[in-house]
Write a protein that holds these residues in place. Structure first.
Motif, short mmCIF file in Angstrom:
data_model
loop_
_atom_site.label_atom_id
_atom_site.label_comp_id
_atom_site.label_asym_id
_atom_site.label_seq_id
_atom_site.Cartn_x
_atom_site.Cartn_y
_atom_site.Cartn_z
N THR A 52 0.85 -1.19 0.00
CA THR A 52 0.00 0.00 0.00
C THR A 52 0.89 1.24 0.00
N TYR A 53 0.45 2.26 -0.72
CA TYR A 53 1.20 3.51 -0.84
C TYR A 53 0.66 4.52 0.16
N PRO A 54 1.47 5.51 0.55
CA PRO A 54 2.90 5.69 0.27
C PRO A 54 3.74 4.83 1.21
N ARG A 55 4.98 4.57 0.82
CA ARG A 55 5.86 3.74 1.64
C ARG A 55 7.32 4.10 1.39
N LEU A 56 8.06 4.19 2.46
CA LEU A 56 9.51 4.30 2.40
C LEU A 56 10.03 2.90 2.09
N ILE A 57 10.66 2.74 0.92
CA ILE A 57 11.00 1.40 0.45
C ILE A 57 12.41 0.99 0.87
N GLY A 58 12.78 -0.24 0.51
CA GLY A 58 14.13 -0.74 0.74
C GLY A 58 14.21 -1.78 1.83
N HIS A 59 14.69 -2.99 1.46
CA HIS A 59 14.81 -4.05 2.47
C HIS A 59 16.11 -4.85 2.34
N GLU A 60 16.95 -4.54 1.36
CA GLU A 60 18.27 -5.18 1.25
C GLU A 60 19.28 -4.20 1.85
N LEU A 61 19.56 -4.34 3.12
CA LEU A 61 20.14 -3.24 3.90
C LEU A 61 21.53 -3.55 4.44
N SER A 62 22.35 -2.52 4.49
CA SER A 62 23.59 -2.59 5.27
C SER A 62 23.91 -1.21 5.80
N GLY A 63 24.52 -1.19 6.97
CA GLY A 63 24.86 0.08 7.59
C GLY A 63 25.72 -0.14 8.82
N GLU A 64 25.84 0.91 9.62
CA GLU A 64 26.68 0.89 10.81
C GLU A 64 25.85 1.20 12.03
N VAL A 65 26.05 0.45 13.09
CA VAL A 65 25.32 0.65 14.33
C VAL A 65 25.73 1.99 14.95
N THR A 66 24.72 2.80 15.29
CA THR A 66 25.01 4.07 15.98
C THR A 66 24.48 4.10 17.40
N ASP A 67 23.53 3.24 17.72
CA ASP A 67 23.00 3.12 19.09
C ASP A 67 22.37 1.75 19.23
N ALA A 68 22.62 1.10 20.38
CA ALA A 68 22.11 -0.25 20.59
C ALA A 68 21.96 -0.53 22.07
N PRO A 69 21.01 -1.39 22.45
CA PRO A 69 20.87 -1.78 23.85
C PRO A 69 22.15 -2.44 24.36
N ALA A 70 22.42 -2.25 25.63
CA ALA A 70 23.66 -2.77 26.22
C ALA A 70 23.75 -4.28 26.13
N ASP A 71 22.61 -4.97 26.16
CA ASP A 71 22.62 -6.43 26.15
C ASP A 71 22.46 -7.02 24.75
N SER A 72 22.60 -6.20 23.71
CA SER A 72 22.36 -6.68 22.33
C SER A 72 23.57 -7.39 21.73
N GLY A 73 24.75 -7.21 22.33
CA GLY A 73 25.96 -7.77 21.75
C GLY A 73 26.50 -6.97 20.58
N LEU A 74 25.89 -5.82 20.30
CA LEU A 74 26.31 -4.97 19.20
C LEU A 74 27.11 -3.79 19.72
N ALA A 75 28.08 -3.35 18.93
CA ALA A 75 28.92 -2.22 19.30
C ALA A 75 28.77 -1.10 18.28
N ILE A 76 28.95 0.13 18.74
CA ILE A 76 28.88 1.28 17.84
C ILE A 76 29.91 1.09 16.71
N GLY A 77 29.46 1.27 15.48
CA GLY A 77 30.34 1.13 14.33
C GLY A 77 30.32 -0.23 13.68
N ASP A 78 29.67 -1.22 14.31
CA ASP A 78 29.58 -2.55 13.69
C ASP A 78 28.88 -2.45 12.33
N VAL A 79 29.45 -3.13 11.33
CA VAL A 79 28.78 -3.26 10.03
C VAL A 79 27.78 -4.40 10.13
N VAL A 80 26.53 -4.11 9.77
CA VAL A 80 25.46 -5.09 9.94
C VAL A 80 24.55 -5.09 8.72
N THR A 81 23.82 -6.18 8.60
CA THR A 81 22.67 -6.22 7.72
C THR A 81 21.43 -6.43 8.59
#
Length: 337
Positions: A52-81
């Motif tokens: 259904t429209y309108p929609r912000l598209i895109g689902h093949e994703l990669s980026g860098e973590v900028t904020d994450a829960p302390a118990d997530s195991g993720l660190a700032i700057g991690d490259v993720v999909t």
């Protein structure tokens, strides 16, 4: 932040949106790359059945973590999909360990706003670290996971003969993971000689047949009239999907990876006499993402051969019509943010 929004068929524009506010358990990702796939093309041309429209598209994703829960195991700057298939967690499919076909699934970029923007917030459980992968490579994990999941569903036996209908990115992904699974022979069927040539030159799939009136006879001759133990349809074309039953060997398996609005129709005698196993393959599971990341890292998947086009986010609205028109020459296009 800037975001690419599809406001209607053949209408896309860059909008200013607020940076997402994090809710409990969410991760904020600075988006860097977003792949464009067949789903996005169908959204743009108005033929995606779950949209259904309108929609912000895109689902093949990669980026860098900028904020994450302390118990997530993720660190700032991690490259993720990101696994873009967000399940409810409680329906019958989720309870059976099949969240990819959750009855209330929310797919980023289809049912919910996606990631073709400068930032996205997603549940920590959907974030997949990709150590050792570049941003380009991480953006291609999701579409390869579709093929990995289809092959996992089929449970290919080593030594099998496999036909892949559709030599686009999903079809080639199916072919790559069929090869990893031990298929002895893989044949690709596509209406584009150019795509078949690319599959041969870039990925080593030398057996290709051009779709058309003589294709079934050619496939029969190639297999001494036995046809194929496993047939995967990655076209999403209803005519190809209906015709594919004729290419399945007796006691064979037919896997429908592509999606179409119309009804499947094929003769029951042809389906029945083969005792055909018919499978739908939808989305992917976390195990499939893990397999793809590992296969890219160890070189089993020649990932750099997929990326054929690159577009900056600001230029995407104008570029989309051209990419759609040139789909036979576009293997994988990536938006750079």
């Amino acid at each position: 932040m800037k975001a690419l929004v599809c406001v209607g068929p053949h209408q896309a524009r860059i909008e200013e949106r607020p940076v997402p506010a994090l809710r409990e358990g969410e991760v904020l990702i600075r988006m860097r790359r977003v792949g464009i796939c067949g789903t996005d093309y169908h959204i743009f041309d108005g033929s995606q059945p779950f949209f259904t429209y309108p929609r912000l598209i895109g689902h093949e994703l990669s980026g860098e973590v900028t904020d994450a829960p302390a118990d997530s195991g993720l660190a700032i700057g991690d490259v993720v999909t990101v696994n873009p298939y967000l399940p409810c967690g409680t329906c019958v499919a989720c309870r059976r360990g099949r969240p990819n076909c959750c009855s209330r699934i929310s797919v980023l970029g289809v049912h919910a706003d996606g990631g073709m923007a400068e930032y996205i917030a997603v549940p920590a459980a959907a974030v997949i670290p990709t150590p050792g992968l570049s941003l380009d490579h991480a953006a291609m994990v999701e579409f390869l996971a579709i093929g990995a999941h289809a092959v996992r569903r089929a449970r290919i036996e080593p030594g099998a003969r496999v036909l892949i209908t559709g030599a686009g990115p999903i079809g080639i992904g199916c072919a790559l993971f069929a090869r990893i699974a031990g298929a002895a022979e893989i044949v690709l069927l596509d209406r584009s000689p150019g795509r078949l040539a690319t599959a041969a030159q870039a990925f080593g799939f030398d057996h290709g047949v051009v779709a058309g009136p003589d294709a079934t006879a050619a496939l029969a001759a190639h297999t001494d009239d036995e046809m194929f133990d496993y047939v995967f349809d990655a076209t999403g074309n209803i005519h190809a999907m209906n015709a594919g039953i004729a290419h399945v060997a007796h006691a064979g398996t037919y896997v429908l990876v592509g999606l179409n609005r119309d009804e499947l129709r094929f003769p029951d005698p042809e389906f029945h006499k083969r005792e055909t196993t018919l499978l739908a393959s939808r989305n992917a599971l976390s195990a499939d993402f893990a397999q793809v990341v590992a296969a890219i890292r160890d070189g089993s998947v020649p990932i750099d051969r997929f990326l054929t086009h690159r577009v900056d986010l600001a230029d995407a609205p104008e570029a989309l019509p051209g990419l759609i028109a040139a789909q036979e020459d576009v293997l994988k296009a990536v938006i750079t943010i």
